[in-house]
Scaffold this motif. Structure first.
Motif, PDB file in Angstrom:
ATOM      1  N   ARG A  71      15.010   2.114 -27.256  1.00 46.57           N
ATOM      2  CA  ARG A  71      14.510   2.315 -28.635  1.00 46.57           C
ATOM      3  C   ARG A  71      13.196   1.586 -28.864  1.00 46.57           C
ATOM      4  O   ARG A  71      12.282   2.116 -29.493  1.00 46.57           O
ATOM      5  CB  ARG A  71      15.568   1.858 -29.642  1.00 46.57           C
ATOM      6  CG  ARG A  71      16.707   2.813 -29.768  1.00 46.57           C
ATOM      7  CD  ARG A  71      17.674   2.388 -30.833  1.00 46.57           C
ATOM      8  NE  ARG A  71      18.753   3.375 -30.937  1.00 46.57           N
ATOM      9  CZ  ARG A  71      19.833   3.201 -31.647  1.00 46.57           C
ATOM     10  NH1 ARG A  71      20.012   2.095 -32.327  1.00 46.57           N
ATOM     11  NH2 ARG A  71      20.755   4.133 -31.692  1.00 46.57           N
ATOM     12  N   LYS A  72      13.100   0.358 -28.375  1.00 43.94           N
ATOM     13  CA  LYS A  72      11.850  -0.396 -28.540  1.00 43.94           C
ATOM     14  C   LYS A  72      10.713   0.274 -27.763  1.00 43.94           C
ATOM     15  O   LYS A  72       9.588   0.371 -28.253  1.00 43.94           O
ATOM     16  CB  LYS A  72      12.037  -1.835 -28.087  1.00 43.94           C
ATOM     17  CG  LYS A  72      12.897  -2.632 -29.049  1.00 43.94           C
ATOM     18  CD  LYS A  72      13.150  -4.031 -28.546  1.00 43.94           C
ATOM     19  CE  LYS A  72      14.088  -4.753 -29.510  1.00 43.94           C
ATOM     20  NZ  LYS A  72      14.456  -6.088 -29.037  1.00 43.94           N
ATOM     21  N   GLY A  73      11.023   0.768 -26.572  1.00 49.95           N
ATOM     22  CA  GLY A  73      10.006   1.465 -25.788  1.00 49.95           C
ATOM     23  C   GLY A  73       9.528   2.741 -26.469  1.00 49.95           C
ATOM     24  O   GLY A  73       8.331   3.028 -26.505  1.00 49.95           O
ATOM     25  N   LEU A  74      10.473   3.511 -27.007  1.00 46.74           N
ATOM     26  CA  LEU A  74      10.098   4.738 -27.728  1.00 46.74           C
ATOM     27  C   LEU A  74       9.308   4.422 -28.993  1.00 46.74           C
ATOM     28  O   LEU A  74       8.361   5.135 -29.342  1.00 46.74           O
ATOM     29  CB  LEU A  74      11.342   5.556 -28.053  1.00 46.74           C
ATOM     30  CG  LEU A  74      12.050   6.189 -26.852  1.00 46.74           C
ATOM     31  CD1 LEU A  74      13.359   6.831 -27.280  1.00 46.74           C
ATOM     32  CD2 LEU A  74      11.158   7.208 -26.177  1.00 46.74           C
ATOM     33  N   LEU A  76       7.350   1.814 -29.433  1.00 49.84           N
ATOM     34  CA  LEU A  76       5.995   1.462 -28.996  1.00 49.84           C
ATOM     35  C   LEU A  76       5.214   2.714 -28.591  1.00 49.84           C
ATOM     36  O   LEU A  76       4.011   2.811 -28.849  1.00 49.84           O
ATOM     37  CB  LEU A  76       6.056   0.484 -27.826  1.00 49.84           C
ATOM     38  CG  LEU A  76       6.421  -0.953 -28.188  1.00 49.84           C
ATOM     39  CD1 LEU A  76       6.610  -1.783 -26.927  1.00 49.84           C
ATOM     40  CD2 LEU A  76       5.352  -1.559 -29.075  1.00 49.84           C
ATOM     41  N   GLY A  77       5.905   3.658 -27.977  1.00 55.57           N
ATOM     42  CA  GLY A  77       5.255   4.927 -27.628  1.00 55.57           C
ATOM     43  C   GLY A  77       4.760   5.667 -28.863  1.00 55.57           C
ATOM     44  O   GLY A  77       3.651   6.210 -28.875  1.00 55.57           O
ATOM     45  N   LEU A  78       5.582   5.707 -29.904  1.00 59.85           N
ATOM     46  CA  LEU A  78       5.169   6.366 -31.149  1.00 59.85           C
ATOM     47  C   LEU A  78       3.996   5.650 -31.806  1.00 59.85           C
ATOM     48  O   LEU A  78       3.089   6.291 -32.346  1.00 59.85           O
ATOM     49  CB  LEU A  78       6.349   6.450 -32.117  1.00 59.85           C
ATOM     50  CG  LEU A  78       7.419   7.461 -31.762  1.00 59.85           C
ATOM     51  CD1 LEU A  78       8.600   7.345 -32.717  1.00 59.85           C
ATOM     52  CD2 LEU A  78       6.863   8.873 -31.793  1.00 59.85           C
ATOM     53  N   GLY A  80       1.762   4.007 -30.175  1.00 55.47           N
ATOM     54  CA  GLY A  80       0.625   4.374 -29.340  1.00 55.47           C
ATOM     55  C   GLY A  80       0.076   5.751 -29.670  1.00 55.47           C
ATOM     56  O   GLY A  80      -1.135   5.956 -29.747  1.00 55.47           O
ATOM     57  N   VAL A  81       0.966   6.711 -29.890  1.00 54.19           N
ATOM     58  CA  VAL A  81       0.533   8.061 -30.261  1.00 54.19           C
ATOM     59  C   VAL A  81      -0.170   8.038 -31.615  1.00 54.19           C
ATOM     60  O   VAL A  81      -1.209   8.677 -31.808  1.00 54.19           O
ATOM     61  CB  VAL A  81       1.730   9.034 -30.267  1.00 54.19           C
ATOM     62  CG1 VAL A  81       1.363  10.352 -30.913  1.00 54.19           C
ATOM     63  CG2 VAL A  81       2.240   9.256 -28.853  1.00 54.19           C
ATOM     64  N   TRP A  84      -3.572   6.613 -31.144  1.00 50.81           N
ATOM     65  CA  TRP A  84      -4.425   7.581 -30.464  1.00 50.81           C
ATOM     66  C   TRP A  84      -4.896   8.661 -31.435  1.00 50.81           C
ATOM     67  O   TRP A  84      -6.061   9.050 -31.433  1.00 50.81           O
ATOM     68  CB  TRP A  84      -3.672   8.198 -29.290  1.00 50.81           C
ATOM     69  CG  TRP A  84      -4.465   9.245 -28.579  1.00 50.81           C
ATOM     70  CD1 TRP A  84      -5.566   9.056 -27.802  1.00 50.81           C
ATOM     71  CD2 TRP A  84      -4.229  10.642 -28.607  1.00 50.81           C
ATOM     72  NE1 TRP A  84      -6.031  10.264 -27.338  1.00 50.81           N
ATOM     73  CE2 TRP A  84      -5.223  11.265 -27.817  1.00 50.81           C
ATOM     74  CE3 TRP A  84      -3.272  11.445 -29.213  1.00 50.81           C
ATOM     75  CZ2 TRP A  84      -5.271  12.634 -27.631  1.00 50.81           C
ATOM     76  CZ3 TRP A  84      -3.318  12.802 -29.020  1.00 50.81           C
ATOM     77  CH2 TRP A  84      -4.317  13.386 -28.237  1.00 50.81           C
TER      78      TRP A  84
END
Length: 93
Positions: A71-74, A76-78, A80-81, A84
């Motif tokens: 969940r933390k990785g996802l 952070l991915g969001l 990042g998106v 961007w």
């Protein structure tokens, strides 16, 4: 079965696959069947891969500690998106 119940698949056949047919030949039906068979084969391989990956990842997804890390990785991915999108849509002055 997924593609049969998905209305977008029918639109895909009409919009994309029809562009690869040669209307000047008598083999329209055989061309269509070959293209549909190729599409079904590729879609079956992709969906089977998704199912195999999901069954493999099930053990990791069921552990409490793993779920928090995922969940933390996802999240952070969001973030990042979002950053961007913000950076790519900023107007230069």
């Amino acid at each position: 079965m997924t593609n049969l119940l998905n209305p977008k698949a029918g639109l895909f056949y009409l919009a994309v696959l029809s562009a690869f047919l040669d209307p000047g030949t008598d083999a329209i039906l055989s061309q269509t069947l070959i293209l549909v068979a190729a599409y079904v084969a590729v879609a079956t391989i992709i969906h089977a891969g998704i199912v195999i990956f999901a069954s493999t990842a099930r053990g990791a997804l069921e552990r409490k500690g793993s779920i928090d890390v995922i969940r933390k990785g996802l999240a952070l991915g969001l973030v990042g998106v979002a950053l961007w999108f913000l950076w790519s849509s900023a107007k230069p002055e």
